[in-house]
Design an enzyme around this catalytic site. Structure first.
Site, PDB file in Angstrom:
ATOM      1  N   LYS A  20      10.919   2.814  -2.765  1.00 51.50           N
ATOM      2  CA  LYS A  20      11.817   1.663  -2.685  1.00 51.50           C
ATOM      3  C   LYS A  20      13.203   1.973  -3.289  1.00 51.50           C
ATOM      4  O   LYS A  20      13.364   2.966  -4.012  1.00 51.50           O
ATOM      5  CB  LYS A  20      11.148   0.455  -3.337  1.00 51.50           C
ATOM      6  CG  LYS A  20       9.869   0.045  -2.585  1.00 51.50           C
ATOM      7  CD  LYS A  20       9.220  -1.200  -3.130  1.00 51.50           C
ATOM      8  CE  LYS A  20       7.981  -1.576  -2.318  1.00 51.50           C
ATOM      9  NZ  LYS A  20       7.326  -2.803  -2.801  1.00 51.50           N
ATOM     10  N   PHE A  66       8.239 -15.677  -3.034  1.00 48.96           N
ATOM     11  CA  PHE A  66       8.962 -14.462  -3.395  1.00 48.96           C
ATOM     12  C   PHE A  66       9.645 -13.789  -2.200  1.00 48.96           C
ATOM     13  O   PHE A  66      10.340 -12.787  -2.377  1.00 48.96           O
ATOM     14  CB  PHE A  66       8.009 -13.452  -4.047  1.00 48.96           C
ATOM     15  CG  PHE A  66       6.842 -13.044  -3.169  1.00 48.96           C
ATOM     16  CD1 PHE A  66       6.985 -12.067  -2.191  1.00 48.96           C
ATOM     17  CD2 PHE A  66       5.597 -13.639  -3.330  1.00 48.96           C
ATOM     18  CE1 PHE A  66       5.928 -11.681  -1.394  1.00 48.96           C
ATOM     19  CE2 PHE A  66       4.527 -13.275  -2.534  1.00 48.96           C
ATOM     20  CZ  PHE A  66       4.694 -12.283  -1.559  1.00 48.96           C
ATOM     21  N   ARG A 114       2.823   3.126  -9.693  1.00 49.18           N
ATOM     22  CA  ARG A 114       3.532   1.872  -9.974  1.00 49.18           C
ATOM     23  C   ARG A 114       3.660   1.625 -11.477  1.00 49.18           C
ATOM     24  O   ARG A 114       4.627   0.999 -11.917  1.00 49.18           O
ATOM     25  CB  ARG A 114       2.821   0.713  -9.282  1.00 49.18           C
ATOM     26  CG  ARG A 114       3.098   0.669  -7.778  1.00 49.18           C
ATOM     27  CD  ARG A 114       2.299  -0.395  -7.086  1.00 49.18           C
ATOM     28  NE  ARG A 114       2.669  -0.524  -5.682  1.00 49.18           N
ATOM     29  CZ  ARG A 114       1.843  -0.935  -4.735  1.00 49.18           C
ATOM     30  NH1 ARG A 114       0.600  -1.281  -5.052  1.00 49.18           N
ATOM     31  NH2 ARG A 114       2.247  -1.038  -3.491  1.00 49.18           N
ATOM     32  N   ASN A 124       8.151  -2.945  -7.694  1.00 49.73           N
ATOM     33  CA  ASN A 124       6.962  -2.150  -8.007  1.00 49.73           C
ATOM     34  C   ASN A 124       7.032  -0.724  -7.452  1.00 49.73           C
ATOM     35  O   ASN A 124       6.012  -0.061  -7.286  1.00 49.73           O
ATOM     36  CB  ASN A 124       5.693  -2.861  -7.517  1.00 49.73           C
ATOM     37  CG  ASN A 124       5.690  -3.063  -6.018  1.00 49.73           C
ATOM     38  OD1 ASN A 124       6.659  -2.740  -5.328  1.00 49.73           O
ATOM     39  ND2 ASN A 124       4.606  -3.622  -5.495  1.00 49.73           N
ATOM     40  N   HIS A 127       5.529   1.439  -1.739  1.00 46.35           N
ATOM     41  CA  HIS A 127       4.738   0.635  -0.793  1.00 46.35           C
ATOM     42  C   HIS A 127       3.667   1.507  -0.166  1.00 46.35           C
ATOM     43  O   HIS A 127       3.862   2.707   0.053  1.00 46.35           O
ATOM     44  CB  HIS A 127       5.647   0.082   0.320  1.00 46.35           C
ATOM     45  CG  HIS A 127       4.891  -0.521   1.467  1.00 46.35           C
ATOM     46  ND1 HIS A 127       4.439  -1.833   1.457  1.00 46.35           N
ATOM     47  CD2 HIS A 127       4.493   0.016   2.647  1.00 46.35           C
ATOM     48  CE1 HIS A 127       3.816  -2.077   2.594  1.00 46.35           C
ATOM     49  NE2 HIS A 127       3.825  -0.977   3.336  1.00 46.35           N
TER      50      HIS A 127
END
Length: 220
Positions: A20, A66, A114, A124, A127
């Site tokens: 990410k 979220f 994570r 986090n 993915h």
């Protein structure tokens, strides 16, 4: 009398992994962990998704509280998408990731990715596809031209080679032994190109060549 049983057929499964935006600078060390964990990185691309693309990718999360923060986070900078392959890739990658909430991961799975790279429930770090259906959809989203089906090995691979490859290859190798060229690899490659049974066949009698048009003459 002992009966020898054939070994079980194992399929190489694929899953999608995403590094990410906030930890893209850790890509090299994360890839090292991935490779040391028995995965093959089949394909990799770095891209910057728009909020609209993120909404489409996380469509199953649409409507949750979220969701706006998630799409904003995932579109905040470049990310790295990878197709990972190994036996039971989906389950093993999820195990390596740890719980989706990094705060929980730090408590219960401190060695997970994570826990090491994530910050909280939203940020986090990485993915992973949840199941095979999700992996198939997510891989096609990030890599539209890739083939997602499991890669056959063992008897399934032998059956494929015997049906589609071996007959033509044996003919080529037989001819190679007769010719004994100086560079056998180049010769065999050329022979296979010329004798490819899947090569399209053209009916030249029905091909009409379009003649170039002469530019109009200027009138005096």
């Amino acid at each position: 009398m002992e009966i020898s049983m054939p070994p079980p057929q194992i399929y190489v499964e694929k899953t999608l992994a995403i590094i990410k935006p906030d930890i893209v600078d850790k890509e090299e060390e994360i890839q090292d962990i991935i490779l040391r964990s028995g995965f093959t990185i089949v394909q990799r691309r770095k891209l910057h998704l728009s909020p609209e693309h993120c909404s489409n990718f996380y469509v199953e999360q649409y409507g949750k509280m979220f969701f706006p923060n998630l799409t904003a986070y995932m579109s905040s900078g470049p990310l790295v998408a990878m197709i990972l392959a190994r036996h039971k890739a989906i389950a093993y990658w999820k195990e390596l990731l740890g719980p989706s909430n990094s705060l929980v991961a730090k408590e219960t799975h401190p060695d997970s990715l994570r826990a090491i790279y994530g910050t909280d429930d939203l940020r986090n770090a990485l993915h992973g596809s949840n199941d095979f259906t999700a992996a198939e959809r997510e891989i096609r989203f990030m890599f539209p031209k890739v083939i997602v089906e499991p890669i056959p090995i063992g008897q399934a691979a032998k059956d494929y080679l015997n049906l589609y490859v071996t007959p033509t290859l044996l003919k080529g190798l037989t001819e190679l032994c007769k010719q004994k060229p100086r560079d056998p690899f180049i010769w065999l490659a050329d022979w296979l190109l010329q004798n490819n049974p899947n090569k399209p066949k053209f009916d030249y009698h029905h091909i009409i060549a379009e003649e170039p048009q002469n530019p109009p003459k200027n009138k005096s």
